[in-house]
Design a protein around this motif. Structure first.
Motif, PDB file in Angstrom:
ATOM      1  N   SER A   1       0.840  -1.200   0.000  1.00 40.06           N
ATOM      2  CA  SER A   1       0.000   0.000   0.000  1.00 40.06           C
ATOM      3  C   SER A   1       0.872   1.245   0.000  1.00 40.06           C
TER       4      SER A   1
ATOM      5  N   LEU B   1       0.823   3.868  -3.003  1.00 43.50           N
ATOM      6  CA  LEU B   1       0.305   5.214  -2.753  1.00 43.50           C
ATOM      7  C   LEU B   1       1.377   6.264  -3.024  1.00 43.50           C
ATOM      8  N   TRP B   2       2.584   5.956  -2.581  1.00 46.85           N
ATOM      9  CA  TRP B   2       3.689   6.902  -2.743  1.00 46.85           C
ATOM     10  C   TRP B   2       4.014   7.131  -4.214  1.00 46.85           C
TER      11      TRP B   2
ATOM     12  N   LEU C   1       1.324   9.005  -6.080  1.00 47.68           N
ATOM     13  CA  LEU C   1       1.448  10.406  -5.719  1.00 47.68           C
ATOM     14  C   LEU C   1       2.596  11.052  -6.496  1.00 47.68           C
TER      15      LEU C   1
ATOM     16  N   SER D   1       1.906  12.904  -9.675  1.00 50.41           N
ATOM     17  CA  SER D   1       1.501  14.311  -9.568  1.00 50.41           C
ATOM     18  C   SER D   1       2.629  15.181  -9.048  1.00 50.41           C
TER      19      SER D   1
ATOM     20  N   VAL E   1      -7.277   6.380   2.113  1.00 50.98           N
ATOM     21  CA  VAL E   1      -7.207   6.881   0.744  1.00 50.98           C
ATOM     22  C   VAL E   1      -8.300   7.904   0.456  1.00 50.98           C
TER      23      VAL E   1
ATOM     24  N   TYR F   1      -6.183  11.319   0.374  1.00 50.54           N
ATOM     25  CA  TYR F   1      -5.756  11.642  -0.985  1.00 50.54           C
ATOM     26  C   TYR F   1      -6.372  12.913  -1.547  1.00 50.54           C
TER      27      TYR F   1
ATOM     28  N   LEU G   1      -4.667  15.853  -0.209  1.00 54.15           N
ATOM     29  CA  LEU G   1      -3.315  16.015  -0.721  1.00 54.15           C
ATOM     30  C   LEU G   1      -3.329  16.526  -2.166  1.00 54.15           C
ATOM     31  N   TYR G   2      -4.199  15.905  -2.973  1.00 55.07           N
ATOM     32  CA  TYR G   2      -4.273  16.339  -4.365  1.00 55.07           C
ATOM     33  C   TYR G   2      -4.738  17.778  -4.452  1.00 55.07           C
TER      34      TYR G   2
ATOM     35  N   LEU H   1     -11.049   7.486  -7.413  1.00 56.77           N
ATOM     36  CA  LEU H   1     -10.625   6.816  -6.198  1.00 56.77           C
ATOM     37  C   LEU H   1     -11.713   5.867  -5.741  1.00 56.77           C
TER      38      LEU H   1
ATOM     39  N   GLN I   1     -11.308   1.854  -4.697  1.00 61.84           N
ATOM     40  CA  GLN I   1     -11.328   1.346  -3.346  1.00 61.84           C
ATOM     41  C   GLN I   1     -12.418   0.318  -3.144  1.00 61.84           C
TER      42      GLN I   1
END
Lengths: 390, 393
Positions: free
Chosen positions: A303, A307-308, A311, A314, B38, B42, B45-46, B203, B207
């Protein structure tokens, strides 16, 4: 000597796993990358979006307005697909996703233009799809300049000026653009070269964590270590040299395909590509092993690395530049391997600049490669003592 | 057995599966991560990454070989724009190039030695713009600023030549035809407002892949039980993503509750059943993650948000019909960012319902098949590694 034999023993063992035991490796190492390359190169084949559907609301219905619409239609990026009776109708079509923009020419435009009363035309475009929005708005700017110029041109040529004189009179200062290394401004060249390597790096890191996790899950880690003579360095090197070689092969094929078959522009030499690819593979696998070492649980490490790395796509600054982000994020961008890959790529491969100008990014990739060194003991410990919890 | 009792038994089974699944979701840290961290983390963050939306003050270097009042005026005009910042002056192109190479500037303005002479002679003068093409946004800033300033300078020179008497005449000389350009539905032309809703919706697709296969009886009941469980989690996530996050970052939010419900309900259902169908295709549950990672970026492209829908090649259009995200994202963007009503996104909603029904059917078939396979397997082989995860109860 014994170490070398053990090393090859591990290599053979890993090959056996990849080729015969678990098909997901084959998928992630060969099938998915090939599909990805095919996807992006065919999807973005146009390079620039062309003939985007737009509409017009022409209330003037004069020779001038029709001329404007015709020249808009003739532009590379726009195609006039609809004629609407009213602005409301045009907006509805936009909300239904039929058009990206519409041009509104009000009644009396032509007569005002002729009599010097400065008519207004309006151009509405949606920015929900940025690529389409900026393309069609660019066409409008050209059209409005052309519309203005048409009048001056007619006057000047009636006075007997030559084409050159007309050009100089209408536009005394011009711009001569040099789009270095991507003269067409093609999105294929700029997006494919980020997304494909980015996702490949993601796969490399994920598979590194996955393969260590699988050893733990099926409790084969002890056997793996035993065959390496209890030496974790040999065990890891032997295991991941196989991953690295397969990925190197795949990536070189991808580079050959885009640079020699599709003729993507590059000003850097072959060596710059080879160096970049070696670093890319090593850093990604290093990151994956490190993620597993930090959290020796398959789920968590996978995970974390996925996820990293997602990311990273972007955060690498290829789509939205790092310089435009908030300062804390600018600092954080150093922690993403893809960021360094991309900086090296655009500087040394795309633009052909000397590597010394981006040496820091090269060092960063080397550092990612060496990260597993910190967690070697933890990985060994995990293999020998941990029990897999589903 | 009476029909009534059968129905009751059926319902009990469904509820039992629901409970079991819920328990498992809460216990499993991997699932929990994808269901909670997530969707909660996320988007924030985005949104943060794209928060600044546009690139300002792109650094450029100027090579001024003209050294005239006109060339200085041009440089000052460019420097005064919000998009470009003239950071350096270089004496020649090589020096400027080395600045680009060291990533200090993103573009070069070269003003040739005969710039002012040509203008004063009534000839056309040229400014050369060299752009680093690695960043499309930087290229646009560097190039468009030069274009706009050249146009403005041209207009100024023309006004001088025209010998008009009034300001109004000057304005007409500069611009006989005024073109208003109006960017709709994303006024700042921002990057965040455009990409985010799509990422948010996507997303959700990722998920919702439920994993594992407990041996419950009746494929139909298992599917419904799981759907209730994931629907419960999904509903919360959907509400958060579609209502809370846009508000936090003040993205456009034009859809009313009814419209959102009309599109999110079929979308969530289609996603759940799609997830169930796909999750049966993989052997180990970890592989689901590898699969999702692989498809997520291409899916984003297929929605037509980053690459215009009309430019997607036909074959990929066909492929995009298989995924709920394509229509979910399109409907959401049109409703939320562009203020479309339910009737305007009706085609998308219809397809989502069709997808939900089709994937429900497929999920049932796949589960039934898998159960038969599992039963056969238990009879013949006891090697569990080859099979789907044995459940841990």
């Amino acid at each position: 000597m014994k170490t070398i034999f053990r090393f090859f023993d591990i290599v053979l063992r890993e090959l056996n796993i990849i080729v015969r035991k678990n098909r997901i490796y084959g998928f992630c190492m060969v099938v998915f990358p090939v599909l990805l390359v095919v996807f992006f190169t065919t999807m973005l084949d146009e390079g620039l979006p062309q003939d985007l559907p737009i509409g017009v609301v022409d209330h003037d219905d004069s020779a001038t307005s029709r001329g404007l619409i015709r020249s808009l239609d003739a532009m590379q990026n726009s195609r006039v697909m609809y004629r609407f009776a009213s602005v409301t109708e045009a907006r509805n079509a936009m909300q239904e996703g039929k058009v990206y923009a519409y041009l509104y020419i009000p009644d009396g435009t032509a007569s005002k233009l002729m009599s010097g009363r400065q008519p207004n035309i309006s151009y509405y475009y949606t920015m929900t799809c940025m690529t389409a929005g900026s393309m069609v708005s660019k066409d409008l700017k050209t059209i409005s300049t052309l519309g203005s110029a048409a009048l001056g041109k007619a006057t000047l040529s009636a006075k007997g000026a030559s084409d050159e004189q007309i050009r100089a009179a209408l536009q005394p200062v011009t711009i001569d653009a040099h789009m270095i290394a991507n003269p067409q401004g093609s999105y294929n060249y700029s997006l494919t070269t980020v997304f494909v390597p980015g996702i490949l790096m993601l796969f490399m890191a994920l598979l590194a964590a996955y393969s260590l996790g699988m050893e733990m899950k099926f409790d084969s880690g002890k056997e793996w270590l035993a065959r390496a003579g209890g030496n974790i360095v040999v065990a890891i090197l032997g295991k991941f040299i196989v991953h690295a070689l397969v990925f190197l092969l795949v990536i070189f094929c991808y580079q050959y395909y885009i640079f020699d078959v599709l003729h993507f522009p590059r000003l850097g030499g072959t060596w710059s590509i080879v160096r970049l690819t070696l670093l890319q593979v090593a850093a990604s696998i290093g990151f994956g092993i490190f993620a597993f070492g930090l959290m020796p649980s398959m789920r968590m490490s996978m995970s974390i690395s996925s996820l990293w790395m997602v990311l990273g796509i972007s955060m690498c600054g290829a789509a939205f530049p790092v310089a435009g982000m908030d300062p804390p994020l600018q600092a954080m961008s150093w922690l993403f391997p893809l960021r360094h890959y991309w900086m090296l790529y655009q500087s040394t491969v795309l633009n052909g600049f000397p590597v010394i100008d981006v040496w820091f990014h090269l060092v960063a990739l080397v550092a990612f490669t060496l990260l597993p060194w910190f967690v070697l003991r933890k990985v060994k410990n995990a293999m020998l003592n941990y029990v897999y919890i589903p | 057995m009476s029909i009534f009792r059968k129905l009751k038994e059926h319902l009990t089974d469904v509820l039992y599966v629901w409970r079991q699944e819920m328990k498992q979701v809460i216990r499993d840290e991997g699932v929990l991560m994808f269901l909670i961290v997530v969707p909660l983390g996320y988007p924030l963050l985005y949104s943060w990454i794209y928060n600044n939306e546009t690139l300002r003050e792109t650094p450029v270097v100027v090579v001024d070989q003209s050294h005239s009042a006109l060339s200085r005026q041009f440089i000052n005009d460019c420097n005064a724009t919000p998009d470009v910042d003239v950071k350096y002056y270089a004496s020649d192109l090589d020096e400027a190039r080395s600045l680009v190479s060291r990533q200090i500037v993103k573009g070069i303005y070269l003003i040739p030695a005969d710039f002012a002479d040509r203008i004063n002679r009534g000839e056309q003068a040229t400014v050369s713009v060299y752009c680093d093409m690695s960043l499309m946004l930087a290229y646009k800033a560097v190039y468009q600023t030069a274009m706009i300033e050249a146009g403005r300078m041209s207009a100024g020179l023309n006004i001088k030549k025209a010998g008009n008497y009034t300001d109004h005449e000057n304005a007409i000389t500069a611009q006989p035809l005024i073109a208003h350009d109006v960017a709709m539905f994303n006024p700042s032309g921002g990057y965040g407002s455009c990409v985010l809703p799509a990422v948010l919706m996507l997303l959700r697709n990722g998920q919702l892949i439920p994993d594992d296969d407990p041996h419950y009886r009746g494929a139909y009941r298992v599917v419904w039980g799981k759907a209730l469980c994931y629907g419960m989690v999904g509903a919360v996530a959907a509400a958060y993503l579609s209502m809370a996050v846009p508000r936090m970052f003040s993205f456009p939010q034009l859809a009313d509750g009814k419209t959102l419900l009309a599109m999110l309900l079929p979308y969530t259902m289609a996603c759940i059943f799609f997830g169930m169908t796909v999750s049966c295709l993989v052997r180990y549950r970890e592989n689901v993650m590898l699969l999702m990672v692989f498809v997520s970026v291409p899916l984003l492209f297929l929605t037509g948000v980053s690459w215009p829908q009309s430019s997607i090649p036909g074959a990929w259009h066909g492929v995009s019909w298989l995924f709920p995200s394509t229509f979910g994202v399109r409907a959401f963007i049109r409703a939320n960012s562009m203020g479309a009503s339910v009737s305007q996104i009706l085609p998308e909603i219809r397809i989502l319902w069709i997808q939900a029904a089709a994937y429900l059917g497929m999920a049932c078939v796949v589960y039934a098949y898998q159960k038969r396979l599992a039963r056969k397997h238990v009879k013949t082989v006891t090697n569990s590694t080859d099979l789907i995860e044995p459940d841990d109860q």
